[in-house]
Structures are given as structure tokens and as C-alpha cells.
Design a protein around this motif. Structure first.
Motif, PDB file in Angstrom:
ATOM      1  N   LEU A 256       0.818  -1.215   0.000  1.00 42.00           N
ATOM      2  CA  LEU A 256       0.000   0.000   0.000  1.00 42.00           C
ATOM      3  C   LEU A 256       0.850   1.263   0.000  1.00 42.00           C
ATOM      4  N   THR A 257       1.828   1.323   0.898  1.00 43.27           N
ATOM      5  CA  THR A 257       2.604   2.553   1.031  1.00 43.27           C
ATOM      6  C   THR A 257       3.436   2.845  -0.207  1.00 43.27           C
ATOM      7  N   SER A 258       3.822   1.812  -0.940  1.00 46.91           N
ATOM      8  CA  SER A 258       4.623   1.993  -2.152  1.00 46.91           C
ATOM      9  C   SER A 258       3.767   2.266  -3.379  1.00 46.91           C
ATOM     10  N   GLY A 259       2.466   1.996  -3.278  1.00 42.51           N
ATOM     11  CA  GLY A 259       1.595   2.142  -4.438  1.00 42.51           C
ATOM     12  C   GLY A 259       1.563   0.922  -5.333  1.00 42.51           C
ATOM     13  N   VAL A 260       2.260  -0.152  -4.933  1.00 44.07           N
ATOM     14  CA  VAL A 260       2.221  -1.381  -5.736  1.00 44.07           C
ATOM     15  C   VAL A 260       0.796  -1.931  -5.781  1.00 44.07           C
ATOM     16  N   TYR A 261       0.071  -1.774  -4.663  1.00 46.47           N
ATOM     17  CA  TYR A 261      -1.356  -2.091  -4.656  1.00 46.47           C
ATOM     18  C   TYR A 261      -2.131  -0.803  -4.412  1.00 46.47           C
ATOM     19  N   GLN A 262      -3.020  -0.473  -5.330  1.00 45.92           N
ATOM     20  CA  GLN A 262      -3.815   0.743  -5.219  1.00 45.92           C
ATOM     21  C   GLN A 262      -5.289   0.370  -5.122  1.00 45.92           C
ATOM     22  N   PRO A 263      -5.879   0.503  -3.943  1.00 49.91           N
ATOM     23  CA  PRO A 263      -7.286   0.151  -3.773  1.00 49.91           C
ATOM     24  C   PRO A 263      -8.193   1.005  -4.651  1.00 49.91           C
ATOM     25  N   ALA A 264      -9.262   0.407  -5.100  1.00 50.00           N
ATOM     26  CA  ALA A 264     -10.272   1.146  -5.851  1.00 50.00           C
ATOM     27  C   ALA A 264     -11.057   2.030  -4.898  1.00 50.00           C
ATOM     28  N   ALA A 265     -11.770   2.986  -5.436  1.00 49.49           N
ATOM     29  CA  ALA A 265     -12.598   3.863  -4.612  1.00 49.49           C
ATOM     30  C   ALA A 265     -13.591   3.029  -3.803  1.00 49.49           C
ATOM     31  N   GLY A 266     -13.581   3.243  -2.505  1.00 53.35           N
ATOM     32  CA  GLY A 266     -14.508   2.538  -1.636  1.00 53.35           C
ATOM     33  C   GLY A 266     -14.093   1.131  -1.250  1.00 53.35           C
ATOM     34  N   GLU A 267     -12.950   0.654  -1.749  1.00 54.11           N
ATOM     35  CA  GLU A 267     -12.498  -0.697  -1.425  1.00 54.11           C
ATOM     36  C   GLU A 267     -12.066  -0.780   0.034  1.00 54.11           C
ATOM     37  N   ARG A 268     -12.482  -1.834   0.700  1.00 55.51           N
ATOM     38  CA  ARG A 268     -12.154  -2.039   2.108  1.00 55.51           C
ATOM     39  C   ARG A 268     -11.053  -3.095   2.208  1.00 55.51           C
ATOM     40  N   VAL A 269      -9.908  -2.680   2.747  1.00 60.22           N
ATOM     41  CA  VAL A 269      -8.697  -3.505   2.740  1.00 60.22           C
ATOM     42  C   VAL A 269      -8.300  -3.875   4.159  1.00 60.22           C
ATOM     43  N   VAL A 270      -7.921  -5.128   4.337  1.00 61.27           N
ATOM     44  CA  VAL A 270      -7.329  -5.606   5.591  1.00 61.27           C
ATOM     45  C   VAL A 270      -5.877  -5.975   5.327  1.00 61.27           C
ATOM     46  N   VAL A 271      -4.980  -5.504   6.164  1.00 63.23           N
ATOM     47  CA  VAL A 271      -3.569  -5.881   6.101  1.00 63.23           C
ATOM     48  C   VAL A 271      -3.254  -6.750   7.313  1.00 63.23           C
ATOM     49  N   VAL A 272      -2.739  -7.936   7.071  1.00 60.61           N
ATOM     50  CA  VAL A 272      -2.350  -8.816   8.173  1.00 60.61           C
ATOM     51  C   VAL A 272      -0.934  -8.456   8.607  1.00 60.61           C
ATOM     52  N   ILE A 273      -0.803  -7.992   9.844  1.00 52.30           N
ATOM     53  CA  ILE A 273       0.494  -7.667  10.432  1.00 52.30           C
ATOM     54  C   ILE A 273       0.943  -8.912  11.191  1.00 52.30           C
ATOM     55  N   CYS A 274       1.915  -9.648  10.642  1.00 48.68           N
ATOM     56  CA  CYS A 274       2.060 -11.051  11.040  1.00 48.68           C
ATOM     57  C   CYS A 274       3.222 -11.387  11.957  1.00 48.68           C
ATOM     58  N   GLY A 275       4.154 -10.468  12.256  1.00 48.05           N
ATOM     59  CA  GLY A 275       5.283 -10.863  13.077  1.00 48.05           C
ATOM     60  C   GLY A 275       5.966  -9.708  13.795  1.00 48.05           C
ATOM     61  N   ALA A 276       6.356  -9.947  15.043  1.00 48.35           N
ATOM     62  CA  ALA A 276       6.944  -8.879  15.866  1.00 48.35           C
ATOM     63  C   ALA A 276       8.362  -9.186  16.336  1.00 48.35           C
ATOM     64  N   ASN A 277       8.953 -10.285  15.875  1.00 49.31           N
ATOM     65  CA  ASN A 277      10.250 -10.692  16.400  1.00 49.31           C
ATOM     66  C   ASN A 277      11.379  -9.971  15.682  1.00 49.31           C
ATOM     67  N   THR A 278      11.721  -8.829  16.235  1.00 51.60           N
ATOM     68  CA  THR A 278      12.716  -7.957  15.639  1.00 51.60           C
ATOM     69  C   THR A 278      13.583  -7.334  16.732  1.00 51.60           C
ATOM     70  N   ASP A 279      14.683  -6.785  16.333  1.00 49.16           N
ATOM     71  CA  ASP A 279      15.545  -6.044  17.240  1.00 49.16           C
ATOM     72  C   ASP A 279      14.986  -4.631  17.340  1.00 49.16           C
ATOM     73  N   PRO A 280      14.460  -4.239  18.494  1.00 46.09           N
ATOM     74  CA  PRO A 280      13.831  -2.914  18.600  1.00 46.09           C
ATOM     75  C   PRO A 280      14.785  -1.760  18.360  1.00 46.09           C
ATOM     76  N   THR A 281      16.069  -1.997  18.513  1.00 50.15           N
ATOM     77  CA  THR A 281      17.031  -0.905  18.273  1.00 50.15           C
ATOM     78  C   THR A 281      17.128  -0.546  16.804  1.00 50.15           C
ATOM     79  N   THR A 282      16.577  -1.395  15.921  1.00 48.51           N
ATOM     80  CA  THR A 282      16.614  -1.087  14.485  1.00 48.51           C
ATOM     81  C   THR A 282      15.396  -0.295  14.028  1.00 48.51           C
ATOM     82  N   LEU A 283      14.485   0.002  14.951  1.00 45.83           N
ATOM     83  CA  LEU A 283      13.325   0.826  14.607  1.00 45.83           C
ATOM     84  C   LEU A 283      13.742   2.287  14.691  1.00 45.83           C
ATOM     85  N   ILE A 284      13.754   2.961  13.547  1.00 50.84           N
ATOM     86  CA  ILE A 284      14.251   4.345  13.522  1.00 50.84           C
ATOM     87  C   ILE A 284      13.201   5.298  12.983  1.00 50.84           C
TER      88      ILE A 284
END
Length: 306
Positions: free
Chosen positions: A278-306
Motif C-alpha cells: 500500500l505505502t509503495s503504491g504497488v497495490y492501489q485500492p479502488a474507490a470505496g475498497e475495504r482492505v485488511v492488512v495482516v500484520i504477522c510478526g513482531a520478532n525484531t531487534d527494537p534498536t533497528t526501529l528508527i
């Protein structure tokens, strides 16, 4: 071989009480996040792991030899968590370059950890050898019917939690989550797979007309780095008209940063891939389209969040 929706429903009953019913949040008009990174062990994987182990326990396959599994990290965490919950030994094979936070968590879950090779495929071959030698139960990261059915319970929850949606964006590695969700809701909503450009197992399969091996690289390879998409995933894609979109490493990093700064969601790179469409524009929802994004994993090094 395909997984049926009744198998997903049976999985939901089997694993009830052992996994979390993860929340959804509407972050904008027509855009909802399914917060599966809040699942036990930090990813959706315990759904499939518990369904596989509990099914094997019911059938008598789960013996005193315990389980073996291979993983880039998240599937191993889920396998170890489920095994500990059922009181059986877990031996988890991971690449030597697996992220340190994931390896540390495996040890905390009392798993025996074997680091071998540089990618998931090598760890998997070692796990198969261990299964053959010991008689332990093999838990595949994404290409077993019970695993796919368990992951599909994410889709069943969405049907209960979101009052109407048109499209679900799902990150793809080996395709277990995609296959499960497509099986559960493919006749009611569009399911779209999103892959890193440098680890595009599903995209290659669709171009070749069958699952094929290919290179694995990139910033999300620890969680989405499957050399070949699963046969079950490919079948589900064909049955439900799923397509694959590709996002670059830079687009994944940008999406991950936005998830952190805009929504305070700290996720791993693989989990940001679906949102990157979505953020890159690779997928562009149509007008009125209802989109769900599955946020699937949290196992990361928090120090890399900038």
C-alpha cells in the motif's frame, strides 16, 4: 492436495484456548490491520503448530521422541511453544545466521537449538534427517495440511471481527498463512500475496506454472526466505485466484518505519511487506475498497526501529 474450509473450522475448535484471538484496528477509512504480531511468540505461527501437534496427539503420531522442526525463526518459536505446552521435547533447526533475538527466545522456550547452514532449506534437510533417525514428529514451517488449516483460523477471525471487507493483503514466504487465509475466505474476499523482490517463491511459481526453487536474499529473508513455495499454498492460490505482488527492500523498510512512527507497531521486516504494497503504491485500492492488512510478526531487534 488441498486444504478444505471444514479443516480450518476444525482447527479453530482444536486450538481454541491455546492461541489468542488477536485484535483488529481500523486505522483509516477502509483500512484495517489484523494485529497477528500480538499472537503468542510474536507471530501467527502457533496456530498451525498447535493444530499439527494436537492432531498428531489425537492420531497417536506424537510419540515420546518429541518433535523436530526447521525455521528461519518464527516457525521454530511456535513449534517450541506448542511443544512445551504439550510437555514434549522440541529440537529446532535454524540457519546459522538466524536473528539472535529469535535464537535467544528458542532457548527460553526450553528447545534444543541446532544452527546449521545459511538458509531455511538447509535447516529443513537437517530436520528431516533428524526425524528419520529418531522417529520424532516433523512439524513443517508451512507445507502441511494441519499447519495450513491452523493458519487459516486468522481468516475465520476476520470474518467475525470486520464488518465487511473486500481485500486481504498477506505477506508470503512459503505460503502457509496465505494458503490458510485463502482457504478460509477466498470465496468471500480477494486475497493478495505480497513478497520481497529478492525472495519471491510464489511469484516464480506463478510464472513457471508450478513451484520451483529459486534464490533467497534480502532484508526479510529470515521470515519470508523460502526457496520454494509450498505445494499446498500453490494449490490454494490456483483455487482462489490469488495473485502475487512484489515490493523492494527499501519499500519494506519504509513501511516498517511508518508502522512504528504512525501507529507505534514494532514489527519485523517480513511483517511490514504486506503494508508496503500500500505505502509503495504497488497495490492501489479502488474507490470505496475495504482492505485488511495482516500484520504477522513482531520478532525484531527494537534498536533497528528508527
Amino acid at each position: 492436495m488441498t486444504v478444505r474450509v471444514d479443516e480450518v473450522r476444525a482447527a479453530a475448535e482444536r486450538i481454541a484456548g491455546r492461541v489468542r484471538r488477536t485484535p483488529v484496528i481500523e486505522v483509516a477509512s477502509g483500512l484495517t490491520f489484523k494485529l497477528e504480531h500480538l499472537q503468542h511468540t510474536g507471530s501467527f505461527k502457533p496456530r498451525g503448530a498447535f493444530n499439527r501437534l494436537l492432531s498428531a496427539k489425537e492420531s497417536g503420531e506424537l510419540t515420546g521422541q518429541g518433535i523436530v522442526a526447521a525455521s528461519g525463526g518464527n516457525a521454530g518459536l511456535a513449534a517450541a511453544y506448542a511443544a512445551r505446552g504439550l510437555g514434549v521435547h522440541a529440537r529446532i533447526f535454524v540457519p546459522a545466521n538466524a536473528p539472535a533475538p529469535k535464537v535467544a527466545k528458542l532457548h527460553k522456550l526450553e528447545a534444543e537449538v541446532v544452527q546449521i547452514g545459511t538458509e531455511y532449506a538447509e535447516a529443513y534437510l537437517a530436520a528431516v534427517e533428524a526425524r528419520d533417525e529418531s522417529g520424532a514428529l516433523l512439524l513443517h514451517a508451512y507445507d502441511q495440511p494441519e499447519v495450513v488449516a491452523g493458519q487459516g483460523t486468522v481468516g475465520l477471525e476476520l470474518l467475525d471481527q470486520v464488518d465487511g471487507f473486500d481485500t486481504v493483503l498477506v505477506a508470503v514466504g512459503g505460503g502457509g498463512l496465505l494458503a490458510g487465509i485463502a482457504t478460509a475466505i477466498g470465496d468471500q474476499a480477494r486475497v493478495v500475496g505480497v513478497e520481497p523482490e529478492l525472495s519471491q517463491a510464489l511469484h516464480r511459481a506463478l510464472e513457471a506454472g508450478e513451484p520451483v526453487d529459486g534464490p533467497v536474499a534480502g532484508i526479510a529473508a529470515d521470515s519470508l526466505g523460502a526457496r520454494r513455495v509450498g505445494d499446498l499454498a500453490y494449490a490454494a492460490v490456483q483455487d482462489n485466484g490469488v495473485r502475487s505482488l512484489l515490493v523492494s527492500d527499501d519499500e519494506i523498510v519504509a513501511a516498517r518505519n511508518e508502522l512504528w512512527h504512525a501507529y507505534h507497531l514494532g514489527v519485523e521486516h517480513g511483517a511490514a511487506a504486506a503494508y508496503a504494497a500500500l505505502t509503495s503504491g504497488v497495490y492501489q485500492p479502488a474507490a470505496g475498497e475495504r482492505v485488511v492488512v495482516v500484520i504477522c510478526g513482531a520478532n525484531t531487534d527494537p534498536t533497528t526501529l528508527i
